[in-house]
Scaffold this active site. Sequence first.
Site, PDB file in Angstrom:
ATOM      1  N   LYS A   1       0.880  -1.237  -0.026  1.00  0.00           N
ATOM      2  CA  LYS A   1      -0.004  -0.019  -0.026  1.00  0.00           C
ATOM      3  C   LYS A   1       1.015   1.315   0.087  1.00  0.00           C
ATOM      4  O   LYS A   1       1.775   1.519   0.885  1.00  0.00           O
ATOM      5  CB  LYS A   1      -0.884   0.113   1.284  1.00  0.00           C
ATOM      6  CG  LYS A   1      -2.053   1.140   1.178  1.00  0.00           C
ATOM      7  CD  LYS A   1      -2.738   1.199   2.484  1.00  0.00           C
ATOM      8  CE  LYS A   1      -3.793   2.323   2.519  1.00  0.00           C
ATOM      9  NZ  LYS A   1      -4.756   2.196   3.575  1.00  0.00           N
TER      10      LYS A   1
ATOM     11  N   ARG B   1     -10.535  10.559   1.745  1.00  0.00           N
ATOM     12  CA  ARG B   1     -10.580  11.375   3.252  1.00  0.00           C
ATOM     13  C   ARG B   1     -11.790  11.844   3.349  1.00  0.00           C
ATOM     14  O   ARG B   1     -12.313  12.186   4.539  1.00  0.00           O
ATOM     15  CB  ARG B   1      -9.334  12.413   3.036  1.00  0.00           C
ATOM     16  CG  ARG B   1      -8.178  11.607   2.455  1.00  0.00           C
ATOM     17  CD  ARG B   1      -7.264  11.208   4.080  1.00  0.00           C
ATOM     18  NE  ARG B   1      -6.176  10.263   3.549  1.00  0.00           N
ATOM     19  CZ  ARG B   1      -4.924  10.729   3.040  1.00  0.00           C
ATOM     20  NH1 ARG B   1      -4.680  12.082   3.275  1.00  0.00           N
ATOM     21  NH2 ARG B   1      -4.041   9.700   2.817  1.00  0.00           N
TER      22      ARG B   1
ATOM     23  N   ARG C   1       0.934   9.979   5.937  1.00  0.00           N
ATOM     24  CA  ARG C   1       1.262   8.521   6.385  1.00  0.00           C
ATOM     25  C   ARG C   1       2.632   7.958   5.628  1.00  0.00           C
ATOM     26  O   ARG C   1       2.683   6.737   5.553  1.00  0.00           O
ATOM     27  CB  ARG C   1       0.160   7.569   6.015  1.00  0.00           C
ATOM     28  CG  ARG C   1      -1.185   8.287   6.681  1.00  0.00           C
ATOM     29  CD  ARG C   1      -2.353   7.137   6.499  1.00  0.00           C
ATOM     30  NE  ARG C   1      -3.426   7.558   7.183  1.00  0.00           N
ATOM     31  CZ  ARG C   1      -4.775   7.948   6.638  1.00  0.00           C
ATOM     32  NH1 ARG C   1      -4.731   7.939   5.401  1.00  0.00           N
ATOM     33  NH2 ARG C   1      -5.501   8.648   7.392  1.00  0.00           N
TER      34      ARG C   1
ATOM     35  N   GLU D   1       7.600  -6.874   1.108  1.00  0.00           N
ATOM     36  CA  GLU D   1       6.247  -6.561   1.982  1.00  0.00           C
ATOM     37  C   GLU D   1       5.269  -7.894   1.612  1.00  0.00           C
ATOM     38  O   GLU D   1       4.753  -8.436   2.719  1.00  0.00           O
ATOM     39  CB  GLU D   1       5.586  -5.344   1.583  1.00  0.00           C
ATOM     40  CG  GLU D   1       6.265  -4.090   1.991  1.00  0.00           C
ATOM     41  CD  GLU D   1       6.132  -3.587   3.504  1.00  0.00           C
ATOM     42  OE1 GLU D   1       5.465  -4.471   4.130  1.00  0.00           O
ATOM     43  OE2 GLU D   1       6.455  -2.689   3.793  1.00  0.00           O
TER      44      GLU D   1
ATOM     45  N   LYS E   1      -2.256  -1.525  -3.565  1.00  0.00           N
ATOM     46  CA  LYS E   1      -3.009  -0.387  -3.503  1.00  0.00           C
ATOM     47  C   LYS E   1      -2.223   0.888  -3.715  1.00  0.00           C
ATOM     48  O   LYS E   1      -1.222   1.063  -2.828  1.00  0.00           O
ATOM     49  CB  LYS E   1      -4.093  -0.226  -2.247  1.00  0.00           C
ATOM     50  CG  LYS E   1      -4.798   0.907  -2.192  1.00  0.00           C
ATOM     51  CD  LYS E   1      -5.663   0.818  -0.763  1.00  0.00           C
ATOM     52  CE  LYS E   1      -6.619   2.002  -0.865  1.00  0.00           C
ATOM     53  NZ  LYS E   1      -7.237   2.012   0.760  1.00  0.00           N
TER      54      LYS E   1
ATOM     55  N   SER F   1     -10.215   6.088  -4.765  1.00  0.00           N
ATOM     56  CA  SER F   1     -11.294   7.069  -4.811  1.00  0.00           C
ATOM     57  C   SER F   1     -10.774   8.001  -5.789  1.00  0.00           C
ATOM     58  O   SER F   1     -11.569   8.581  -6.634  1.00  0.00           O
ATOM     59  CB  SER F   1     -11.367   7.786  -3.499  1.00  0.00           C
ATOM     60  OG  SER F   1     -10.062   8.260  -2.808  1.00  0.00           O
TER      61      SER F   1
ATOM     62  N   TYR G   1     -15.222   1.031  -7.001  1.00  0.00           N
ATOM     63  CA  TYR G   1     -16.662   1.783  -6.601  1.00  0.00           C
ATOM     64  C   TYR G   1     -17.607   1.520  -7.685  1.00  0.00           C
ATOM     65  O   TYR G   1     -18.777   1.829  -7.353  1.00  0.00           O
ATOM     66  CB  TYR G   1     -16.468   3.219  -6.206  1.00  0.00           C
ATOM     67  CG  TYR G   1     -15.696   3.481  -5.030  1.00  0.00           C
ATOM     68  CD1 TYR G   1     -15.858   3.266  -3.857  1.00  0.00           C
ATOM     69  CD2 TYR G   1     -14.347   3.895  -5.278  1.00  0.00           C
ATOM     70  CE1 TYR G   1     -15.127   3.381  -2.730  1.00  0.00           C
ATOM     71  CE2 TYR G   1     -13.199   4.087  -4.218  1.00  0.00           C
ATOM     72  CZ  TYR G   1     -13.575   3.749  -2.903  1.00  0.00           C
ATOM     73  OH  TYR G   1     -12.866   3.843  -1.700  1.00  0.00           O
TER      74      TYR G   1
END
Length: 326
Positions: free
Chosen positions: A197, A207, A218, A234, A249, A275, A314
């Site tokens: 990610k 958000r 982050r 990872e 992602k 998004s 979505y």
Amino acid sequence: MSFPQHRPRRLRTTAAMRRLVSEYQLAPADLILPVFIREDLSEPRTISSMPGVVQHTTESLLAAAREAVELGLGGIMLFGIPAVRDAAGTASLDPDGVLNRAIRDVRAAVGDALVVMSDLCLDEFTDHGHCGVLAPDGSVDNDATLEIYAKMAVAQAAAGAHVVAPSGMMDGQVGVIRDALDAAGFTSVSVLAYAAKYASAFYGPFREAVDSQLQGDRRTYQMDPGNRREALHEVELDLAEGADIVMVKPAMSYLDILADVAAMSPVPVAAYQISGEYAMIEAAAANGWINRRAAIEESVLSIKRAGATMILTYWAAELAGWLRNN
């Protein structure tokens, strides 16, 4: 032999021929619908940066879940937005909190006809918006966060989640969650690891969707967009800790990473069309710059072509409807 004996266009002459030789095709079962439920709403609330996506009430969420079953979707991913947040994200552990209650309600409505997945992260529940609890110096405390993740996993499994999906990118999160689930008797609950990610600029509309309280970024725990080999490291760590599914992602800006992971992973690979990817296509289509349906279909197909076994998007319900009609 070469041209004129070789004419690849022969296999593109009709729609039926193109369908016959197509290497990759989408199916509703490939798709997972991410949904947001917000506590204390009396009616669904629109998300301005994600046209067509809403923060759900319980009633509208259950309607979306039932529609997902009817459309043959592969799964539904639940995100909860509590009315009250604190520094430790304690609402995430409340059996009657917004997310755990939503899991229970959706499972009661659809049973095993749809894979019910739950986001396992603290960012929606903390008043600072980070994915974990903070140390005195303001950094995210990895190991203290893991203790909460373990409890969250058990709470979500007890509520009925088929799959828990740790998305916080804490080191060791998959192993801690797997151990906690097994110790609590939830050996059949799967772990979908957000294994690679990235700290992406394309999360902006999300958000708004979860009313994030984040200040700053982050980058100390999500991956650097410039790193490719690190993604495989990872993934290998999450596989060693017991991940049942691994995820990349975002999707569209990281198709090279997705292809790398798909080539090496012995377990199914998910990808999240996030998004910002959704918002860009919707905005361009609203301005008449692109053909909306064609762009949606092509964008999701590109993710499958790169190697995704399952795709969070979505557009899952709308796209599944088109696929069924086709």
